[in-house]
Motif scaffolding. Structure first.
Motif, short mmCIF file in Angstrom:
data_model
loop_
_atom_site.label_atom_id
_atom_site.label_comp_id
_atom_site.label_asym_id
_atom_site.label_seq_id
_atom_site.Cartn_x
_atom_site.Cartn_y
_atom_site.Cartn_z
N VAL A 264 21.53 -30.26 -27.11
CA VAL A 264 22.89 -30.05 -27.58
C VAL A 264 23.60 -29.03 -26.70
CG1 VAL A 264 22.09 -28.33 -29.25
CG2 VAL A 264 24.31 -29.42 -29.58
N ALA A 265 24.86 -29.28 -26.42
CA ALA A 265 25.66 -28.35 -25.64
C ALA A 265 26.55 -27.54 -26.58
CB ALA A 265 26.52 -29.11 -24.63
N LEU A 266 26.60 -26.23 -26.37
CA LEU A 266 27.54 -25.37 -27.06
C LEU A 266 28.64 -24.97 -26.08
CD1 LEU A 266 25.25 -22.90 -29.08
CD2 LEU A 266 26.03 -25.20 -29.70
N HIS A 267 29.88 -25.14 -26.49
CA HIS A 267 31.02 -24.71 -25.69
C HIS A 267 31.71 -23.60 -26.48
CE1 HIS A 267 35.05 -25.61 -23.51
NE2 HIS A 267 34.40 -24.60 -22.97
N ILE A 268 31.63 -22.38 -25.97
CA ILE A 268 32.11 -21.21 -26.70
C ILE A 268 33.43 -20.74 -26.09
CG2 ILE A 268 31.56 -18.83 -27.36
CD1 ILE A 268 28.57 -19.74 -26.99
N THR A 269 34.45 -20.67 -26.92
CA THR A 269 35.77 -20.19 -26.53
C THR A 269 36.17 -19.09 -27.50
OG1 THR A 269 36.89 -21.87 -27.87
CG2 THR A 269 36.40 -22.45 -25.59
N PRO A 270 37.27 -18.36 -27.26
CA PRO A 270 37.59 -17.21 -28.10
C PRO A 270 37.73 -17.49 -29.58
CG PRO A 270 38.85 -17.12 -26.06
CD PRO A 270 38.14 -18.43 -26.06
N THR A 284 34.54 -16.25 -34.04
CA THR A 284 35.10 -15.07 -33.38
C THR A 284 34.25 -14.81 -32.14
OG1 THR A 284 35.84 -14.14 -35.47
CG2 THR A 284 35.67 -12.64 -33.60
N ALA A 285 34.86 -14.87 -30.98
CA ALA A 285 34.11 -14.73 -29.74
C ALA A 285 34.79 -13.73 -28.82
CB ALA A 285 33.97 -16.08 -29.03
N THR A 286 33.97 -12.99 -28.11
CA THR A 286 34.47 -12.07 -27.10
C THR A 286 33.76 -12.35 -25.79
OG1 THR A 286 32.81 -10.41 -27.73
CG2 THR A 286 34.97 -10.26 -28.80
N GLY A 287 34.34 -11.90 -24.69
CA GLY A 287 33.75 -12.16 -23.38
C GLY A 287 34.26 -13.45 -22.79
N ARG A 288 33.59 -13.92 -21.76
CA ARG A 288 34.08 -15.10 -21.05
C ARG A 288 33.64 -16.39 -21.75
NH1 ARG A 288 30.20 -17.42 -17.67
NH2 ARG A 288 28.26 -16.25 -17.41
N PRO A 289 34.44 -17.45 -21.68
CA PRO A 289 34.03 -18.75 -22.23
C PRO A 289 32.75 -19.22 -21.55
CG PRO A 289 36.38 -18.72 -21.73
CD PRO A 289 35.81 -17.48 -21.13
N LEU A 290 31.97 -20.00 -22.28
CA LEU A 290 30.67 -20.40 -21.75
C LEU A 290 30.28 -21.76 -22.32
CD1 LEU A 290 28.07 -19.54 -20.15
CD2 LEU A 290 27.21 -18.64 -22.32
N ARG A 291 29.67 -22.57 -21.48
CA ARG A 291 29.05 -23.84 -21.91
C ARG A 291 27.56 -23.73 -21.62
NH1 ARG A 291 31.02 -28.76 -23.31
NH2 ARG A 291 29.68 -30.59 -23.01
N ILE A 292 26.72 -23.96 -22.62
CA ILE A 292 25.29 -23.75 -22.49
C ILE A 292 24.55 -24.81 -23.29
CG2 ILE A 292 25.26 -22.11 -24.44
CD1 ILE A 292 23.09 -20.53 -22.92
N TRP A 293 23.37 -25.23 -22.79
CA TRP A 293 22.60 -26.31 -23.41
C TRP A 293 21.30 -25.77 -24.01
CZ3 TRP A 293 23.91 -31.62 -23.31
CH2 TRP A 293 25.08 -31.92 -22.59
N PHE A 294 20.88 -26.41 -25.13
CA PHE A 294 19.63 -26.05 -25.79
C PHE A 294 18.88 -27.31 -26.22
CE2 PHE A 294 22.40 -22.44 -26.66
CZ PHE A 294 21.60 -21.37 -26.28
N GLY A 295 17.55 -27.20 -26.28
CA GLY A 295 16.78 -28.21 -26.99
C GLY A 295 17.01 -28.04 -28.48
N ILE A 336 16.02 -17.30 -27.71
CA ILE A 336 15.76 -18.69 -27.36
C ILE A 336 16.17 -18.92 -25.91
CG2 ILE A 336 15.92 -19.62 -29.69
CD1 ILE A 336 18.79 -20.38 -29.13
N MET A 337 15.45 -19.83 -25.25
CA MET A 337 15.76 -20.17 -23.87
C MET A 337 16.65 -21.41 -23.81
SD MET A 337 14.51 -18.02 -21.77
CE MET A 337 14.73 -18.95 -20.26
#
Length: 370
Positions: A264-270, A284-295, A336-337
């Motif tokens: 699954v991909a998580l796309h994190i925005t503010p 509620t998010a702080t910092g830079r936007p990020l897209r990251i994948w997990f099992g 988690i990795m």
């Protein structure tokens, strides 16, 4: 086919095949009337294989015959009943072994290392044990690390892709420092009894730990001797979070449960977190936007065991360990990795962590991100 060839195909020895033929469970397709040689058909291989597997889980002949004669749900029910009996017998054997140890002097009281509230300790054990794994090459990963200091009792487990740690405040100040890796299966069997005791006293003995409970049957768990991965070094070496997101746990879990894939991909925005193609979750998010994948089998248990209504994610990039913890309580923390994006995965163990740095390649042997 002759009995020797059939033995190789089925995994049963010729002597076992003769025994099962004589018992009526697996008669040969043909018997030469002159030589007495037994021959089997290709269609019998499947039955022989099931028979072998049933015997490997210690099912008696009468049970094997019943399973082979049953169909569908009836066969499954008989198999479940047998497994339940085996598990119950194992638990009874564990209890009787504790009595025998006591009679042999093995129940000599050891020094008290901690006193905890039984229900709190039982819940913490169950939460952290979700991060254990069964690997023949690293049997210590099936254990739970218990560390006692003057201030706290810390429980830790890892399967190399996920690390869970919970800190407990003892009911009484610990009398001494202690650390050991306790057998996970033993703890699982002891938890039900521990949960029913208001207080549990941990006593260290040479090869295990006794859990003493007033008015209840004491429980014993062995200690694993293999060295536990250096999780403290891992935790100390974590970089600062570059993205932090807080979102509702129930909505997060629902999105993961409805996700169709095994990663699954998580796309994190503010203001939100997108979980695959699911509707965005307010966050509620702080910092830079990020897209990251997990099992999925790594991410879901990390979220489900979090305490409280909200989950906080501390992210350090798409190739670094991610910290998952409760937004309102920090005594349960999970690392988690992530996994690589852009290709199919079967399980997190089949998918390499993002490894632009050599230390993450090493983590596949000794712990998340190590």
């Amino acid at each position: 086919m002759p009995i020797g060839v059939f033995a190789q195909r089925s995994g049963l020895t010729p002597s076992a095949l003769r025994f099962y033929a004589d018992s009526g469970l697996l008669p040969p397709a043909e018997v030469d009337p002159v030589t007495g040689y037994r021959h089997y058909s290709t269609e019998q291989v499947a039955r022989a294989t099931v028979l072998r597997r049933l015997r490997e889980i210690a099912m008696p002949l009468a049970g094997v015959e019943a399973v082979l004669a049953a169909e569908g749900e009836d066969a499954v029910r008989l198999l479940d009943e047998h497994v339940a009996k085996v598990v119950g017998d194992a638990a009874e054997a564990r209890r009787k072994a504790a009595v025998i140890k006591s009679a042999l002097g093995g129940d000599v009281p050891g020094p008290t290392i901690a006193v905890l509230k039984g229900p709190v300790f039982a819940d913490a054990v169950e939460q952290v044990l979700t991060a254990t794994a069964r690997e023949a090459s690293m049997p210590v990963l099936a254990g739970l690390r218990i560390e006692v200091s003057q201030e706290a009792v810390t429980l830790t487990a890892t399967d190399r892709y996920r690390l869970a740690t919970r800190t407990l405040v003892p009911a009484e100040p610990p009398r001494r420092a202690w650390s050991g890796t306790v057998d996970g299966d033993g703890l699982r069997a002891a938890v039900a009894e521990i949960r029913r005791s208001p207080v549990v006293r941990l006593e260290a003995v040479p090869h295990g730990v006794w859990f003493r409970m007033p008015g209840r049957e004491h429980q014993y768990c062995g200690v694993l001797t293999e060295e536990f991965p250096d999780h403290r070094l891992l935790l100390a070496s974590l970089g600062e979070a570059t993205t932090r997101a807080t979102l509702p746990k129930d909505l997060f879990l629902r999105a993961l449960e409805e996700h169709p894939g095994d990663r699954v991909a998580l796309h994190i925005t503010p203001e939100r977190v997108e979980v695959g193609d699911h509707a965005p979750i307010p966050a509620t998010a702080t910092g830079r936007p990020l897209r990251i994948w997990f099992g999925l089998t790594t991410l879901y248990p990390a979220v489900s065991t979090a305490i409280g209504p909200d989950v906080m994610l501390d992210l350090r990039g798409d190739d670094q360990p991610v910290t998952v913890r409760s937004a309102d309580r920090g005594d349960l923390t999970t690392l988690i990795m992530p996994v690589k994006a852009g290709r199919e995965t079967r399980t997190p163990h089949d998918d390499a962590p993002r490894s632009d740095h050599g230390r993450h390649r090493q983590s596949r042997r000794s712990g998340p991100g190590r």
